[in-house]
Each structure stands twice: as structure tokens, then as C-alpha cells.
Design an enzyme around this catalytic site. Structure first.
Site, PDB file in Angstrom:
ATOM      1  CB  CYS A  66      -0.909   0.000   1.230  1.00 49.26           C
ATOM      2  SG  CYS A  66      -1.924   1.488   1.402  1.00 49.26           S
ATOM      3  CD  GLU A  85      -1.177  -1.731  -4.975  1.00 48.14           C
ATOM      4  OE1 GLU A  85      -0.212  -1.260  -5.655  1.00 48.14           O
ATOM      5  OE2 GLU A  85      -1.132  -1.866  -3.744  1.00 48.14           O
TER       6      GLU A  85
END
Length: 258
Positions: free
Chosen positions: A2, A111
Site C-alpha cells: 500500500c 494500487e
């Protein structure tokens, strides 16, 4: 991993969701990047008067975990994530897993999926909960002290294997702690790491939705709401049934507190 997330929820919603009173008005942050300050929640020392809920406190830490035993941060990698599968036993995170577990409020995360074709452009996705405006990621914190006595509070987000929805984009995702498990996750006095292993698992399928967005989010200087605007995927960038994870853009343009 992340490598970017956003926090857009208003202070009153965060106070209610996290049961934290000391969250003041906070600006909407659309592109939170490593080395920047992030809002976290920790367990307090006592209960609020007249409440059955344990006191919780909000504070800011640098996103980039620094173990206390590091002497020179310039010689240590930037740890923005910790793998849930190994954090209990890994030297960098072992103490924090036992004594300093935190919650990291977020409205969603970003992402990237990199196509198989060599040289093809990565596709960015804004991954947000389908219901509700805020989630809490599992995290760890550590206070790093320099030789001159100055201190920096630092933190990392725990990640786990992606669920079926997110694995189409990337093979990792943040660990999401549900509200009913906040107290157990934050309780480092009676809940040892082995007691909370069951919380460090992928969130259920259907919890998140992945929305394709432009590559503006890859540049830390882009901080406006336009980075959340959906874009149309090119046919060759349509999500495959299964896809190995891709790394986010390099962090060379990040800020540094050291």
C-alpha cells in the site's frame, strides 16, 4: 503493498467511527504518500468517564516505520508496510506487534496493475469500500530517537494477501480491522500478538471496489480531488481473471522528515 491512500472523512464521522474525541477538523487528503504525516489511533490509558469504551487517542506519525534500534535512518530502508504473515517474528516489527498496534483511518487506497506486455503502462486504481466512507487499516508504530535526543513517531500499515477482488489488481492489500475488533487489536496489555492473528486476514470479497483512475496519483504533488475521477480502461488494460501484483511507482519524489 500500500503506497498511497486517502482520508476524506469529516472529523465528526471519524470521531464516531473510531470512538476518539481528540480528532479536530482535518483537511481532505487525496494523495497521502510515504514520509508524510498520517493520522493514527492508539489505545489510551483509561476509560472515558461514564463510558464502557476504552479511551482512544489520535495522533500524527511519519509514514515510514523506524525501529528504535536503528542508529542512522539514512542506512535503513523506508518501511511503509509490514507483512502480516511475518510481522510477529521479524526483528523490525516484533516489539511493535507486542506493544504498539495502531489503527490507520482511511477512505480508501491506491494500487497499480502492470500489464504483462513489456513497456506497457501501469493502470492505477482507487480502491474504496462499497459501503461507508471510512475504514481502519491495521498498523504498527515506533518512536525513533536520534543521537541528539530528538524523537520522531513513525508508523507502517500491515498488509496481507489480497482477496479475490483485489488480487485481480495486486497480490497484496492492507489489513482491515472491523469496528467490533478495534478494542482487541489496540489492547496490547492483555492481547498478545498470537491472540490477534485471526484479525490479520484479507477482508471479505465484496467489501472494496476498484475504480480505474489516471496516473496523476503517481506524482506526490497532485493532491486535488481530480485524482479520484474515474477513467475508461483501454481494452488491453481490462482486468484479467488473475494477475500477479505490480509495484507502485518509485518513491524518489517523496518528502523526508530525516
Amino acid at each position: 503493498m500500500c503506497g498511497r491512500f486517502a482520508l476524506l472523512a469529516k472529523a465528526d464521522l471519524m470521531r464516531e467511527f473510531l470512538n476518539v474525541l481528540n480528532i479536530g477538523d482535518t483537511p481532505e487528503r487525496y494523495n497521502i504518500a510515504p514520509t508524510q504525516p498520517i493520522l493514527i489511533v492508539i489505545a489510551g490509558e483509561r476509560q472515558e468517564p461514564g463510558s464502557n469504551l476504552p479511551e482512544r487517542k489520535a495522533m500524527l506519525v511519519r509514514w515510514g516505520f523506524m525501529p528504535g534500534w536503528v542508529k542512522d535512518p539514512r542506512d535503513f530502508p523506508l518501511l511503509i508496510n509490514a507483512r502480516a504473515e511475518t510481522a510477529i517474528g521479524k526483528a523490525s516489527f516484533k516489539a511493535a506487534m507486542r506493544h504498539r498496534r495502531i489503527l490507520v483511518p482511511a477512505s480508501g487506497f491506491f494500487e497499480w496493475r502492470r500489464p504483462e506486455e513489456k513497456g506497457a503502462k501501469a493502470q492505477a486504481y482507487w480502491i474504496r469500500p462499497k459501503k461507508g466512507e471510512i475504514v481502519a487499516f491495521a498498523g504498527l508504530m515506533e518512536t525513533w530517537s536520534s543521537a541528539d535526543g530528538s524523537e520522531v513517531d513513525t508508523g507502517a500499515i500491515l498488509t496481507t494477501a489480497a482477496n479475490n477482488d483485489i488480487s485481480r489488481v495486486h497480490d497484496r492489500m492492507p489489513v482491515v480491522i472491523r469496528p467490533e475488533d478495534f478494542s482487541r487489536w489496540l489492547d496490547c496489555k492483555t492481547q498478545e500478538p498470537r491472540d490477534v492473528v485471526d484479525l490479520m486476514k484479507p477482508i471479505d470479497d465484496g467489501f472494496f471496489e476498484a475504480i480505474p483512475v489516471s496516473d496523476k496519483v503517481g506524482k506526490v504533488a497532485n493532491m486535488g480531488p481530480d485524482i479520484l475521477e474515474p477513467v475508461e480502461e483501454r481494452a488491453e488494460e481490462a482486468l484479467p481473471e488473475k494477475k500477479k501484483g505490480a509495484q507502485a511507482p518509485p518513491l524518489s519524489d517523496q518528502l523526508s522528515l530525516f
